[in-house]
Design an enzyme around this catalytic site. Structure first.
Site, PDB file in Angstrom:
ATOM      1  N   HIS A 197       9.079 -21.165  33.650  1.00  0.00           N
ATOM      2  CA  HIS A 197       8.952 -19.794  34.025  1.00  0.00           C
ATOM      3  C   HIS A 197       8.495 -19.454  35.369  1.00  0.00           C
ATOM      4  CE1 HIS A 197       9.692 -18.662  29.918  1.00  0.00           C
ATOM      5  NE2 HIS A 197       8.935 -19.437  29.377  1.00  0.00           N
ATOM      6  N   ASP A 251      -0.513 -25.592  29.386  1.00  0.00           N
ATOM      7  CA  ASP A 251       0.178 -24.367  29.552  1.00  0.00           C
ATOM      8  C   ASP A 251      -0.869 -22.933  29.268  1.00  0.00           C
ATOM      9  OD1 ASP A 251       2.080 -26.173  29.484  1.00  0.00           O
ATOM     10  OD2 ASP A 251       3.704 -24.731  29.153  1.00  0.00           O
ATOM     11  N   HIS A 278       3.702 -26.889  24.145  1.00  0.00           N
ATOM     12  CA  HIS A 278       2.712 -26.039  23.629  1.00  0.00           C
ATOM     13  C   HIS A 278       1.793 -26.449  22.592  1.00  0.00           C
ATOM     14  CE1 HIS A 278       3.533 -22.028  25.967  1.00  0.00           C
ATOM     15  NE2 HIS A 278       3.955 -23.170  26.655  1.00  0.00           N
ATOM     16  N   ASN A 328       2.587 -19.830  32.026  1.00  0.00           N
ATOM     17  CA  ASN A 328       2.707 -18.686  31.440  1.00  0.00           C
ATOM     18  C   ASN A 328       1.431 -17.565  31.241  1.00  0.00           C
ATOM     19  OD1 ASN A 328       3.707 -21.217  29.151  1.00  0.00           O
ATOM     20  ND2 ASN A 328       5.146 -19.752  29.565  1.00  0.00           N
ATOM     21  N   HIS A 341       4.871 -27.764  28.092  1.00  0.00           N
ATOM     22  CA  HIS A 341       5.975 -27.094  27.864  1.00  0.00           C
ATOM     23  C   HIS A 341       6.232 -26.765  26.479  1.00  0.00           C
ATOM     24  CE1 HIS A 341       9.892 -24.858  27.863  1.00  0.00           C
ATOM     25  NE2 HIS A 341      10.220 -25.639  27.102  1.00  0.00           N
TER      26      HIS A 341
HETATM   27 FE   LIG Z   1       4.560 -23.161  28.848  1.00  0.00          FE
HETATM   28 FE   LIG Z   2       7.668 -24.321  29.954  1.00  0.00          FE
END
Ligand SMILES: [Fe+2]
Ligand SMILES: [Fe+2]
Length: 266
Positions: free
Chosen positions: A75, A15, A184, A47, A182
């Site tokens: 997101h 991400d 991170h 993100n 997700h």
């Molecule tokens: Fe993320």
């Molecule tokens: Fe996510």
């Protein structure tokens, strides 16, 4: 032996968070190309726009830098201006197991040097909002892409480690790689499963490590301490690129998966 060449080196980065993540990737990609010689570059960028979602301008910039496929996650829809872009562009994916009525699509096939890579984006169902089962959707897409692609990379965007590990076992031997995103935080479980699928529970994030998951740490801590809403913004300090390099020589099988944790300080 395969009749078609299936040599592929797949660079997948986790991400991208905010402009620190975007800049870290763009700054590092040329040297990564030189060192790792990736056939395909796939990144999760859910993100990248101020920490939430992605805009058409940023997607264009990432594609112009040579990113082959962008995956997203929970997101995906934070920026309204991306909705038509998601419908119009093949190589940006939102989770495939979202409702059909939601903008965009969840899989694609890209071809480089005669090798075809199918990419599938899935959302977990545990603690996540996804309209349909990730596992049932995976079955359908693997059937659909087998024959249409030499390799399949699945980005399993999920909260629960159990669900991601389960997806790895479920698809072992049917796809080249299942990579988690997700949360991170990179996990230490990269491996080749017994039937040849590369697996990792989370590849980590590309963004500021002086942070809480890419968010300014003072704000994240304030929200945790006060239990009150705080407007979270991306952090800038100590940028890193986190991902994996998957090397494959046989269709739908991986030879190796190497974790990449790279400081991208300017
Ligand atoms: Fe993320
Ligand atoms: Fe996510």
């Amino acid at each position: 032996m395969a009749l078609v060449p299936a040599d592929a080196r797949i660079l997948f980065c986790g991400d991208l968070v905010g402009s620190a993540g975007r800049r870290a990737l763009l700054r590092t990609l040329p040297s990564l190309r030189e060192r790792l010689d990736p056939t395909f570059v796939v990144i999760n960028a859910e993100n990248v726009a101020g920490g939430f979602g992605i805009t058409p301008e940023i997607a264009d910039e990432l594609f112009a830098a040579g990113v082959d496929v962008i995956t997203l996650g929970n997101h995906s829809y934070r920026r309204r201006e991306i909705y038509p872009y998601l419908d119009q562009h093949d190589r940006i994916l939102r989770p495939a197991n979202y409702l059909h009525a939601q903008p965009g699509h969840g899989h694609t096939v890209v071809e480089r040097g005669g090798v075809r890579l199918g990419v599938v984006n899935l959302s977990g169902n545990l603690f996540m909002n996804a309209g349909r089962s990730a596992f049932i959707e995976a079955d359908g897409l693997v059937d659909r892409l087998t024959g249409a692609a030499d390799h399949i990379l699945v980005d399993m965007h999920a909260e629960a480690t159990s669900e991601k590990v389960g997806m790895g076992w479920y698809l072992d031997g049917r796809v080249t790689a299942v990579v988690g995103t997700h949360t991170h935080v990179p996990t230490a479980d990269a491996r080749i499963l017994p039937r040849g699928t590369a697996y990792i529970t989370d590849v980590g994030m590309t963004g500021a490590r002086d942070s809480v998951l890419g968010v300014k740490r003072e704000l994240a801590v304030q929200s945790l301490v006060t239990q009150m809403p705080v407007r979270l913004v991306p952090a800038e300090g100590d940028p890193w690129v986190q991902g994996v390099l998957i090397i494959a020589s046989q269709p739908m099988r991986a030879d190796s998966i190497e974790q990449l944790l790279i400081s991208a300080a300017p």
